[in-house]
Design an enzyme around this catalytic site. Structure first.
Site, mmCIF file in Angstrom:
data_model
loop_
_atom_site.group_PDB
_atom_site.id
_atom_site.type_symbol
_atom_site.label_atom_id
_atom_site.label_comp_id
_atom_site.label_asym_id
_atom_site.label_seq_id
_atom_site.Cartn_x
_atom_site.Cartn_y
_atom_site.Cartn_z
ATOM 1 N N ASN A 113 0.349 -1.166 0.512
ATOM 2 C CA ASN A 113 -0.387 -0.081 -0.162
ATOM 3 C C ASN A 113 0.827 1.642 -0.180
ATOM 4 O OD1 ASN A 113 -2.350 -1.126 -0.011
ATOM 5 N ND2 ASN A 113 -3.159 -0.812 2.463
ATOM 6 N N THR A 163 16.286 -17.593 -29.416
ATOM 7 C CA THR A 163 14.526 -17.477 -28.484
ATOM 8 C C THR A 163 14.097 -17.794 -30.215
ATOM 9 O OG1 THR A 163 14.311 -15.143 -27.435
ATOM 10 C CG2 THR A 163 12.283 -15.819 -27.695
ATOM 11 N N LYS A 165 11.584 -17.269 -33.229
ATOM 12 C CA LYS A 165 11.128 -16.217 -34.142
ATOM 13 C C LYS A 165 9.804 -17.146 -35.279
ATOM 14 C CE LYS A 165 12.448 -13.539 -31.198
ATOM 15 N NZ LYS A 165 11.789 -12.894 -29.964
ATOM 16 N N LYS A 167 7.714 -15.215 -32.923
ATOM 17 C CA LYS A 167 7.182 -15.476 -31.614
ATOM 18 C C LYS A 167 6.072 -16.148 -31.802
ATOM 19 C CE LYS A 167 7.908 -10.770 -29.479
ATOM 20 N NZ LYS A 167 7.807 -10.254 -28.426
ATOM 21 N N LYS A 191 15.064 -21.060 -27.370
ATOM 22 C CA LYS A 191 14.252 -20.675 -26.243
ATOM 23 C C LYS A 191 12.652 -20.440 -26.586
ATOM 24 C CE LYS A 191 13.424 -16.837 -23.194
ATOM 25 N NZ LYS A 191 12.155 -15.631 -24.100
ATOM 26 N N ASP A 193 9.552 -17.563 -27.167
ATOM 27 C CA ASP A 193 8.720 -16.830 -26.269
ATOM 28 C C ASP A 193 8.028 -17.039 -25.054
ATOM 29 O OD1 ASP A 193 8.316 -13.542 -26.495
ATOM 30 O OD2 ASP A 193 10.057 -14.414 -28.117
ATOM 31 N N GLU A 194 8.402 -15.097 -24.569
ATOM 32 C CA GLU A 194 8.054 -15.210 -23.345
ATOM 33 C C GLU A 194 5.822 -15.508 -22.804
ATOM 34 O OE1 GLU A 194 8.959 -11.572 -24.350
ATOM 35 O OE2 GLU A 194 10.139 -13.029 -24.396
ATOM 36 N N HIS A 284 12.017 -15.608 -17.149
ATOM 37 C CA HIS A 284 12.187 -14.800 -17.784
ATOM 38 C C HIS A 284 11.285 -13.344 -17.421
ATOM 39 C CE1 HIS A 284 11.017 -11.311 -21.640
ATOM 40 N NE2 HIS A 284 11.621 -12.372 -21.994
ATOM 41 N N ARG A 285 11.884 -12.114 -17.800
ATOM 42 C CA ARG A 285 11.201 -11.393 -16.944
ATOM 43 C C ARG A 285 10.357 -10.100 -17.672
ATOM 44 N NH1 ARG A 285 16.655 -6.561 -16.720
ATOM 45 N NH2 ARG A 285 16.511 -6.492 -18.824
ATOM 46 N N HIS A 317 16.895 -13.325 -17.334
ATOM 47 C CA HIS A 317 17.004 -12.079 -18.241
ATOM 48 C C HIS A 317 17.364 -11.153 -17.609
ATOM 49 C CE1 HIS A 317 15.310 -13.894 -21.719
ATOM 50 N NE2 HIS A 317 15.122 -15.048 -21.125
#
Length: 465
Positions: A113, A163, A165, A167, A191, A193-194, A284-285, A317
């Site tokens: 809060n 990664t 692609k 994606k 990888k 993709d996220e 992954h972020r 990452h």
């Protein structure tokens, strides 16, 4: 009657400059921008109060507990150089305020809060000191850097990833084919993709099966251990674990999770599952920039990185310093060290506000990913060192001859940089020369060098101290 109703200044209770911090306290450094007319002591005390035991008025139930034992304390305030009306407020929290082994609970208090609080115009959590006593209540990363190297049998160099692609939109079989080509060409990992979860064009189970096939085939042909980060992120924790179980049944080495969109509770559950079942966990972020990009409000990524090391992940990452996503060099290296090392000294020039002792919690491999290509390889090898994962998505799949040659180009560039470094050459100065020499005997690398020789993705840095 000892109870006196009414509203009193926070600083009377929560600003305690004489306080000696304890080894068991959680320490926080907040960048506070008070509203005009609010003195810094009051703003700092308000932050300490609202993120611990305080509320806006005196309540008689305060008499039923020991506030001295449980309250957060603002113990030091310093102005921020070059900014007017901005202060760093240091707050100490007694350990008893937090549930053991719960990043969720820690964040609900410290960054809950209080960030909507009216007396503060903006608030940013710059750093947290996690005491050893609290660290010991977490499992941390499922395996850590050394165990991962042993599982993969890969030493003395950064790991290479890619990664897949585009994606979104590929069918599972075409996706699996791209995975196979990249791994066959010489990458260690590919990888998801996220945002690849389980969409109508490619359901998760189909993708897992075709990617597993790609892993087996490329391993058999190269004699190297390969992996593909199978994204287990899902709409519910139960579904996420179900996907991780299926990955384990396929005997693949690694799964993946989007820890901020998935949440810390889900992430910690998955990390526990991964340790119990021998799966590596790639993190992954996605969504981090929503939280960490504003300079004066939110939370710095180094705090999110520390939280991930507690919650659990083997890779995360962490920006590239050189590609399309921002990250200042010294500051990035500061939180990269916080991810990998056992003990990190306070160093304000790198944004590290507190000395952090991880007491043997396993380390996390930083992943450099986003807009990088073969010409960046010397810089990446120098900046990140051996304990890192370098991920080239477009930098592999964008190769004019296809995916496998793209992978070959990256592997050759990496091996050339590691060899040059081991021979004592200066990668920062001779980087381009090293890549050029290597491209003489690798037509794949020569073609990659030609395509990306002019690409620059550079803007002014936003993350400054």
């Amino acid at each position: 009657v000892g109870f006196k109703a009414g509203v009193k200044d926070y600083k009377l209770t929560y600003y305690t400059p004489e306080y000696e911090t304890k080894d068991t306290d959680i320490l926080a450094a907040f960048r506070v921008t008070p509203q005009p007319g609010v003195p810094p002591e009051e703003a700092g005390a308000a932050v300490a109060a609202e993120s611990s035991t305080g509320t806006w008025t005196t309540v008689w139930t305060d008499g039923l507990t020991s506030l001295d034992r449980y309250k957060g304390r603002c113990y030091h305030i310093e102005p921020v150089a070059g900014e007017e009306n901005q202060f760093i407020a240091y707050v100490a929290y007694p350990l008893d305020l937090f549930e053991e082994g719960s990043v969720t609970n820690m964040f609900t208090s410290i960054v809950g809060n209080v960030f909507g609080f009216k007396a503060x115009r903006a608030l940013r959590l710059e750093d947290l000191r996690i005491p050893s006593a609290y660290t010991k209540t977490f499992q941390g990363p499922p395996h850590g850097i050394q165990v991962e190297r042993d599982k993969l049998n890969k030493y003395g160099r950064p790991l290479l990833g890619c990664t897949i692609k585009p994606k979104l939109g590929l069918s599972a079989k075409n996706y699996g084919r791209a995975v196979y080509e990249c791994l066959r060409g010489g990458l260690d990992f590919t990888k998801d993709d996220e945002n690849v979860n389980s969409q109508p064009f490619m359901r998760w189970r189909d993708r897992f099966l075709f990617c597993a096939e790609a892993i087996y085939k490329s391993q058999a042909e190269t004699g190297e251990i390969k992996g593909h980060y199978l994204n287990a992120t899902a709409g519910t924790c139960e579904e996420m674990i179900k996907r991780a179980v299926f990955a384990r049944e396929l005997a693949v080495p690694i799964v993946m999770h989007d820890y901020l969109t998935g949440g810390f509770t889900a992430n910690t559950s998955l990390a526990h599952y991964c340790r119990d079942n021998g799966l590596l966990l790639h993190i992954h972020r996605a969504m981090h920039a929503v939280i960490d990009r504003q300079k004066n409000h939110g939370m710095h990524f180094r705090v999110l990185a520390k939280a991930l090391r507690l919650s659990g992940g083997d890779h995360i990452h962490a920006g590239t310093v050189v590609g399309k996503l921002e990250g200042e060099r010294e500051i990035t290296l500061g939180f990269v060290d916080l991810l990998r090392d056992d003990f990190v000294e306070k160093d304000r020039s790198r944004g590290i506000y507190f000395t952090q002792d991880w007491v043997s919690l396993p380390g996390v491999l930083p992943v450099a990913s986003g807009g990088i290509h073969v010409w960046h390889m010397p810089a990446l090898t120098e900046i990140f060192g051996d304990d890192s994962v370098l991920q080239f998505g477009g930098g592999t799949l964008g190769h004019p001859w296809g995916n496998a040659p793209g992978a070959v180009a990256n592997r050759v560039a990496l091996e050339a940089c590691v060899k040059a470094r081991n021979e004592g050459r200066d990668l920062a100065r001779e980087g381009n020369e090293i890549i050029r020499e290597a491209s003489k005997w690798s037509p794949e690398l020569a073609a990659a060098c030609e395509v990306w020789k002019e690409i620059k993705l550079e803007f002014e840095a936003m993350d400054t101290l």
